[in-house]
Write an enzyme that holds these catalytic residues in place. Structure first.
Site, PDB file in Angstrom:
ATOM      1  N   HIS A   1      -2.179 -25.741 -15.876  1.00 63.86           N
ATOM      2  CA  HIS A   1      -0.749 -25.401 -15.777  1.00 63.86           C
ATOM      3  C   HIS A   1      -0.058 -26.562 -15.069  1.00 63.86           C
ATOM      4  CE1 HIS A   1       3.023 -23.412 -15.134  1.00 63.86           C
ATOM      5  NE2 HIS A   1       2.931 -23.645 -13.837  1.00 63.86           N
TER       6      HIS A   1
ATOM      7  N   ASP B   1       3.814 -20.723 -19.701  1.00 69.41           N
ATOM      8  CA  ASP B   1       3.783 -21.845 -20.650  1.00 69.41           C
ATOM      9  C   ASP B   1       3.707 -21.314 -22.086  1.00 69.41           C
ATOM     10  OD1 ASP B   1       3.395 -23.791 -18.408  1.00 69.41           O
ATOM     11  OD2 ASP B   1       1.561 -22.624 -18.212  1.00 69.41           O
TER      12      ASP B   1
HETATM   13  P1  NAD Z   1       8.846 -19.431  -2.543  1.00 66.49           P
HETATM   14  O1  NAD Z   1       8.744 -20.559  -1.577  1.00 66.49           O
HETATM   15  O2  NAD Z   1      10.187 -18.863  -2.841  1.00 66.49           O
HETATM   16  O3  NAD Z   1       7.943 -18.249  -2.039  1.00 66.49           O
HETATM   17  C1  NAD Z   1       6.651 -18.452  -1.623  1.00 66.49           C
HETATM   18  C2  NAD Z   1       6.374 -17.400  -0.589  1.00 66.49           C
HETATM   19  O4  NAD Z   1       5.000 -17.445  -0.282  1.00 66.49           O
HETATM   20  C3  NAD Z   1       7.145 -17.618   0.717  1.00 66.49           C
HETATM   21  O5  NAD Z   1       7.846 -16.438   1.052  1.00 66.49           O
HETATM   22  C4  NAD Z   1       6.044 -17.939   1.726  1.00 66.49           C
HETATM   23  O6  NAD Z   1       6.322 -17.430   3.013  1.00 66.49           O
HETATM   24  C5  NAD Z   1       4.857 -17.215   1.089  1.00 66.49           C
HETATM   25  N1  NAD Z   1       3.554 -17.700   1.524  1.00 66.49           N
HETATM   26  C6  NAD Z   1       3.178 -18.975   1.787  1.00 66.49           C
HETATM   27  N2  NAD Z   1       1.915 -19.002   2.199  1.00 66.49           N
HETATM   28  C7  NAD Z   1       1.457 -17.736   2.169  1.00 66.49           C
HETATM   29  C8  NAD Z   1       0.229 -17.133   2.500  1.00 66.49           C
HETATM   30  N3  NAD Z   1      -0.785 -17.871   2.965  1.00 66.49           N
HETATM   31  N4  NAD Z   1       0.114 -15.802   2.379  1.00 66.49           N
HETATM   32  C9  NAD Z   1       1.144 -15.056   1.947  1.00 66.49           C
HETATM   33  N5  NAD Z   1       2.344 -15.579   1.635  1.00 66.49           N
HETATM   34  C10 NAD Z   1       2.499 -16.900   1.737  1.00 66.49           C
HETATM   35  O7  NAD Z   1       8.118 -19.907  -3.870  1.00 66.49           O
HETATM   36  P2  NAD Z   1       8.199 -19.256  -5.334  1.00 66.49           P
HETATM   37  O8  NAD Z   1       9.352 -19.842  -6.053  1.00 66.49           O
HETATM   38  O9  NAD Z   1       8.094 -17.774  -5.236  1.00 66.49           O
HETATM   39  O10 NAD Z   1       6.890 -19.871  -6.003  1.00 66.49           O
HETATM   40  C11 NAD Z   1       5.605 -19.495  -5.558  1.00 66.49           C
HETATM   41  C12 NAD Z   1       4.546 -20.366  -6.199  1.00 66.49           C
HETATM   42  O11 NAD Z   1       4.479 -20.144  -7.588  1.00 66.49           O
HETATM   43  C13 NAD Z   1       4.752 -21.863  -6.042  1.00 66.49           C
HETATM   44  O12 NAD Z   1       3.507 -22.470  -5.790  1.00 66.49           O
HETATM   45  C14 NAD Z   1       5.252 -22.295  -7.398  1.00 66.49           C
HETATM   46  O13 NAD Z   1       5.018 -23.659  -7.653  1.00 66.49           O
HETATM   47  C15 NAD Z   1       4.433 -21.406  -8.279  1.00 66.49           C
HETATM   48  N6  NAD Z   1       4.882 -21.209  -9.656  1.00 66.49           N
HETATM   49  C16 NAD Z   1       3.924 -21.024 -10.599  1.00 66.49           C
HETATM   50  C17 NAD Z   1       4.280 -20.770 -11.909  1.00 66.49           C
HETATM   51  C18 NAD Z   1       3.231 -20.549 -12.970  1.00 66.49           C
HETATM   52  O14 NAD Z   1       3.600 -20.383 -14.127  1.00 66.49           O
HETATM   53  N7  NAD Z   1       1.948 -20.543 -12.678  1.00 66.49           N
HETATM   54  C19 NAD Z   1       5.629 -20.715 -12.251  1.00 66.49           C
HETATM   55  C20 NAD Z   1       6.589 -20.887 -11.262  1.00 66.49           C
HETATM   56  C21 NAD Z   1       6.207 -21.139  -9.951  1.00 66.49           C
HETATM   57  C1  LMR Z   2       6.744 -23.796 -13.526  1.00 65.63           C
HETATM   58  O1  LMR Z   2       5.993 -23.981 -14.495  1.00 65.63           O
HETATM   59  O2  LMR Z   2       7.929 -23.442 -13.664  1.00 65.63           O
HETATM   60  C2  LMR Z   2       6.208 -23.973 -12.149  1.00 65.63           C
HETATM   61  O3  LMR Z   2       4.841 -24.167 -12.169  1.00 65.63           O
HETATM   62  C3  LMR Z   2       6.961 -24.961 -11.374  1.00 65.63           C
HETATM   63  C4  LMR Z   2       6.408 -26.351 -11.494  1.00 65.63           C
HETATM   64  O4  LMR Z   2       6.042 -26.898 -10.450  1.00 65.63           O
HETATM   65  O5  LMR Z   2       6.350 -26.883 -12.581  1.00 65.63           O
END
Ligand code: NAD
Ligand code: LMR
Length: 334
Positions: free
Chosen positions: A192, A164
């Protein structure tokens, strides 16, 4: 390259390593982008059993990258072994928000993941472990993990709001037509989520002050704040899946600044960490603050004056965090 062979490699555990963000992170971590060009790395990839095969494929690719800094790479499906000796834990694995889904829906789905992981960190991680939670709802997932790790100092649990922060820097630079390097002192407050408050009142963009830009209230409230706060949803709408490259990059920025420090000068970044009660945020709530890393610890930037405009927006996002905390409390997760 002359690597310090006598220094043990840093153990870096990444959950969800076969997912989008995991895949976008591991190669940069192995190349030194996170811990510098001289720190060897032992990578531990934690996945759910169904994705272990995919994680093994990622491990094969890491081997094929012939990274000089990569001491070892292991695949795990058990948090207890994956976190043993971990110096750094990137908790990425979670269920990503899909189109039309709100974060509240995610609380229950993800709450169960972060309790056991917090416990495993508590039992096995290195004394100096540093944790960043990326998986959403990141702040509350960090709160859950922290609550299950009574032996780890709470301030070692953080959640990622650097993405962010970086989004806000980029929007400000574009607005002012200035290089990114000239943008400083932006703050992300709160959750977030779409209630977050990207605060430019103390910002500087070259010779221009953020407060000056903020005089254009229509731009601030109708363009800048929603563009930053809803960027995650906009990326999902455009890509069909949530941001991955930018999220990985931000997580690496977060750990790098935390572990290696930074020449802050008058600048700072944004980090979600357990509130010590600063700026009226209830103690223990994992909320985003302006912060600098000093000597390997995050320090909240103190003494910033907050206008009533800022105060109301911070309070609204903090209220959402309180509601999330109360919801996971009711579920027995904290
Ligand atoms: P994704 O679905 O591509 O990958 C998630 C992975 O986590 C999968 O491979 C799944 O098998 C694995 N997983 C699920 N439960 C698990 C566990 N208990 N132990 C280990 N592995 C596990 O998702 P992504 O695009 O990589 O996103 C991951 C997370 O990050 C999501 O929650 C998304 O919303 C979040 N996110 C956060 C931000 C931020 O700025 N904070 C930004 C983007 C995405
Ligand atoms: C992001 O900020 O890109 C992620 O946290 C995805 C979302 O759910 O907003």
């Amino acid at each position: 390259r002359d690597l310090p062979e006598d220094e043990p490699p840093a153990v870096v555990t990444i959950t969800g390593a076969a997912g989008n963000i995991g895949y976008a992170s591991v190669f940069r971590i192995a190349s030194g982008a996170m811990l510098g060009p001289r720190r060897r790395i032992a990578l531990r990839l934690l996945e759910v059993p169904a994705a272990v095969r995919a994680a093994e494929g990622v491990a094969m690719e890491l081997v094929d990258g012939a990274f000089e800094l990569l001491d070892s790479v292991e695949v795990h499906d058990d948090p207890a072994t994956a976190f043993t000796g971990a110096n750094f834990a990137l908790l990425i694995g979670a269920r990503p928000r899909t189109q039309g889904m709100e974060r509240a829906d995610l609380l229950q789905a993800n709450g169960g993941i972060f309790g056991p992981q917090g416990r495993a960190l508590n039992d096995g991680a290195a004394d100096d472990v540093r944790v960043v939670v990326v998986g959403n709802p990141a702040n509350t997932n960090a709160l859950i993990a922290m609550s299950h790790a009574p032996d780890i100092p709470p301030e070692r649990f953080t959640a990622l709001t650097r993405l962010d922060h970086n989004r806000a820097l980029a929007q400000l630079a574009a607005k002012a037509g200035a290089p990114l390097a000239e943008v400083s002192r932006v703050s992300i407050w709160g959750n977030h989520s779409s209630t977050q408050y990207p605060d430019i009142f103390h910002a500087r963009i070259g010779q221009l002050s953020g407060a000056r830009l903020a005089e254009d209230r229509a731009w601030l409230t109708e363009e800048f704040i929603p563009t930053v706060a809803k960027r995650g949803a906009a990326i999902i709408e455009a890509r069909g899946v949530s941001s991955a490259g930018s999220a990985a990059s931000a997580a690496i920025d977060h750990i790098r600044d935390w572990a290696l420090g930074h020449e802050w000068g008058e600048n700072w970044t944004s980090v979600a960490l357990p509130s010590p009660g600063a700026y009226g945020v209830p103690e223990g709530l994992v909320s985003s603050f302006p912060a600098r890393s000093v000597g390997g610890e995050w320090r909240i930037v103190e003494g910033l004056e907050l206008s009533s405009f800022s105060r109301a927006r911070i309070d609204a996002s903090v209220a959402e965090l309180v509601a999330e905390r109360d919801a996971v409390r009711a579920l027995g997760l904290v």
